[in-house]
Scaffold this motif. Structure first.
Motif, PDB file in Angstrom:
ATOM      1  N   TYR A   8     -22.457 -78.522  -0.198  1.00  0.00           N
ATOM      2  CA  TYR A   8     -21.018 -78.757  -0.317  1.00  0.00           C
ATOM      3  C   TYR A   8     -20.681 -80.211  -0.663  1.00  0.00           C
ATOM      4  N   ASN A   9     -21.712 -81.041  -0.827  1.00  0.00           N
ATOM      5  CA  ASN A   9     -21.516 -82.445  -1.210  1.00  0.00           C
ATOM      6  C   ASN A   9     -20.581 -83.155  -0.230  1.00  0.00           C
ATOM      7  N   VAL A  10     -20.878 -83.034   1.056  1.00  0.00           N
ATOM      8  CA  VAL A  10     -20.014 -83.544   2.121  1.00  0.00           C
ATOM      9  C   VAL A  10     -20.142 -85.064   2.258  1.00  0.00           C
ATOM     10  N   ASP A  11     -18.986 -85.723   2.449  1.00  0.00           N
ATOM     11  CA  ASP A  11     -18.939 -87.179   2.605  1.00  0.00           C
ATOM     12  C   ASP A  11     -18.882 -87.619   4.064  1.00  0.00           C
ATOM     13  N   VAL A  12     -18.245 -86.829   4.912  1.00  0.00           N
ATOM     14  CA  VAL A  12     -18.084 -87.207   6.316  1.00  0.00           C
ATOM     15  C   VAL A  12     -18.192 -85.967   7.196  1.00  0.00           C
ATOM     16  N   VAL A  34     -11.218 -87.690  -3.465  1.00  0.00           N
ATOM     17  CA  VAL A  34     -10.855 -87.232  -2.123  1.00  0.00           C
ATOM     18  C   VAL A  34     -12.134 -86.812  -1.396  1.00  0.00           C
ATOM     19  N   LYS A  35     -12.364 -87.399  -0.241  1.00  0.00           N
ATOM     20  CA  LYS A  35     -13.603 -87.150   0.494  1.00  0.00           C
ATOM     21  C   LYS A  35     -13.676 -85.707   0.985  1.00  0.00           C
ATOM     22  N   LYS A  36     -14.891 -85.173   0.985  1.00  0.00           N
ATOM     23  CA  LYS A  36     -15.137 -83.832   1.510  1.00  0.00           C
ATOM     24  C   LYS A  36     -15.638 -83.934   2.952  1.00  0.00           C
ATOM     25  N   THR A  37     -15.038 -83.134   3.818  1.00  0.00           N
ATOM     26  CA  THR A  37     -15.315 -83.205   5.247  1.00  0.00           C
ATOM     27  C   THR A  37     -15.918 -81.907   5.761  1.00  0.00           C
ATOM     28  N   ALA A  38     -16.892 -82.034   6.649  1.00  0.00           N
ATOM     29  CA  ALA A  38     -17.423 -80.893   7.400  1.00  0.00           C
ATOM     30  C   ALA A  38     -17.065 -81.100   8.864  1.00  0.00           C
ATOM     31  N   GLY A  91      -0.741 -82.513   5.464  1.00  0.00           N
ATOM     32  CA  GLY A  91      -0.995 -83.506   4.433  1.00  0.00           C
ATOM     33  C   GLY A  91      -1.196 -84.903   4.985  1.00  0.00           C
ATOM     34  N   ASP A  92      -1.315 -85.022   6.326  1.00  0.00           N
ATOM     35  CA  ASP A  92      -1.511 -86.328   6.950  1.00  0.00           C
ATOM     36  C   ASP A  92      -2.984 -86.700   7.054  1.00  0.00           C
ATOM     37  N   LEU A  93      -3.861 -85.734   6.817  1.00  0.00           N
ATOM     38  CA  LEU A  93      -5.297 -85.984   6.804  1.00  0.00           C
ATOM     39  C   LEU A  93      -5.782 -85.612   5.411  1.00  0.00           C
ATOM     40  N   MET A  94      -5.798 -86.611   4.533  1.00  0.00           N
ATOM     41  CA  MET A  94      -6.071 -86.327   3.125  1.00  0.00           C
ATOM     42  C   MET A  94      -7.569 -86.200   2.894  1.00  0.00           C
ATOM     43  N   THR A  95      -8.028 -84.971   2.960  1.00  0.00           N
ATOM     44  CA  THR A  95      -9.437 -84.667   2.747  1.00  0.00           C
ATOM     45  C   THR A  95      -9.561 -83.224   2.301  1.00  0.00           C
ATOM     46  N   ASP A  96     -10.703 -82.901   1.739  1.00  0.00           N
ATOM     47  CA  ASP A  96     -11.040 -81.522   1.410  1.00  0.00           C
ATOM     48  C   ASP A  96     -11.976 -81.028   2.510  1.00  0.00           C
ATOM     49  N   ILE A  97     -11.461 -80.198   3.433  1.00  0.00           N
ATOM     50  CA  ILE A  97     -12.325 -79.641   4.480  1.00  0.00           C
ATOM     51  C   ILE A  97     -13.194 -78.579   3.833  1.00  0.00           C
ATOM     52  N   ALA A  98     -14.426 -78.951   3.573  1.00  0.00           N
ATOM     53  CA  ALA A  98     -15.317 -78.105   2.776  1.00  0.00           C
ATOM     54  C   ALA A  98     -15.857 -76.931   3.576  1.00  0.00           C
TER      55      ALA A  98
END
Length: 299
Positions: free
Chosen positions: A178-182, A103-107, A127-134
């Motif tokens: 935080y190892n953010v992906d996007v 699961v992508k991590k988002t900032a 649950g419609d935006l499947m991401t971990d908001i870091a």
């Protein structure tokens, strides 16, 4: 709330632990689909969705997005990546595997206008935006209470032209930590430097409050009103070093008329901005976007 979201993420990972995605772009030529399908078949994978596009069957580019199901996928990840190299080299592919258990991590970066942030948080809570908001980063304190009430780390980093280098150094440090992906610019009213953009190529998504390429830059609603437009819109795009010129992911419009002043246009436009940004972020998270030159293919 954060615990509930983590439970949603865990549930998603468990239900998608054997699902993967493969994105490919390469020069168009015979045999691509056959070789890729055969490769997945030999590794026990079943294709459950496939979308493809060719710019020109003779000498053009070919793009494909495949979703597949494969038993014990996690244990096969390294093998899939290593063995796919042979096919990729044969067809000169740019390619990427992603997996359902990742699961992508988002900032999220935001300033004073909070409506795009609220929309993203609402989609995330549903649950419609499947991401971990870091984390959420802001140059103002306005969103702190909203963010921290959801258990998301909030960082107030005042930014201006005078301290931009120092600010971005701190921001880049946080993104790495935080190892953010996007990175999502949810009305973050600061121009990013080339150093920041180049550190995250095609991973920074912006919302611009006009239907690009019309009204690039600041005060687009005011300029739209002065021009007497009948349609206003919003554009979500990847950030590049050219202001508001990056590859467009999603756009939408709404009608206005002579009765609408600048304030009315801004109010109408906010609903467009919210939905356009949310869709663009969702498609990126679902690996539905392939960038080619300064355009996107969205499956």
């Amino acid at each position: 709330m954060k615990k509930l979201i983590q439970e949603q993420i865990q549930s998603f990972q468990e239900s998608n632990e054997n699902k993967g995605r493969l994105l490919i772009s390469c020069p168009d030529q015979p045999g691509i689909v056959s070789h890729v399908s055969d490769f997945l078949f030999k590794h026990g994978a079943n294709i459950i969705e496939s979308s493809q596009y060719s710019t020109n069957p003779e000498g053009g580019m070919f793009f494909i997005r495949i979703e597949f199901d494969c038993p014990k996928l996690r244990s096969k990840e390294v093998e899939l990546r290593e063995q796919f190299h042979m096919i990729a080299e044969k067809f000169s592919m740019d390619w990427k595997f992603t997996f359902g258990y990742e699961v992508k991590k988002t900032a999220i970066f935001v300033s004073k206008e909070l409506y795009c942030l609220r929309e993203l948080l609402w989609e995330w809570q549903n649950g419609d935006l499947m991401t971990d908001i870091a984390l959420v980063v802001s140059n103002h304190e306005d969103s702190r209470n909203i963010v921290e009430s959801l258990g998301i780390p909030f960082y107030h980093i005042p930014a201006s032209k005078e301290n931009r280098a120092e600010v971005e150094e701190r921001q880049l440090q946080l993104l790495k930590e935080y190892n953010v992906d996007v990175i999502v610019l949810a009305r973050y009213m600061q121009i990013l430097t080339p150093t920041f953009v180049e550190a995250h190529p095609f991973k920074i998504i912006n919302i611009h409050h006009s239907f690009l390429p019309a009204f690039v830059g600041a005060r687009p609603y005011e300029r739209a009103y002065d021009r007497g437009v009948k349609l206003i819109g919003a554009t979500s795009h990847y950030v590049t070093n050219d202001l508001d010129e990056g590859p467009i992911i999603e756009q939408d419009i709404m009608r206005v008329d002579h009765r609408d002043n600048v304030k009315d246009m801004k109010k109408i436009g906010r609903s467009v901005e919210r939905s356009v940004l949310a869709r663009a972020v969702k498609w990126h998270l679902e690996d539905r976007v392939i960038v080619h030159e300064n355009k996107t293919i969205v499956f």
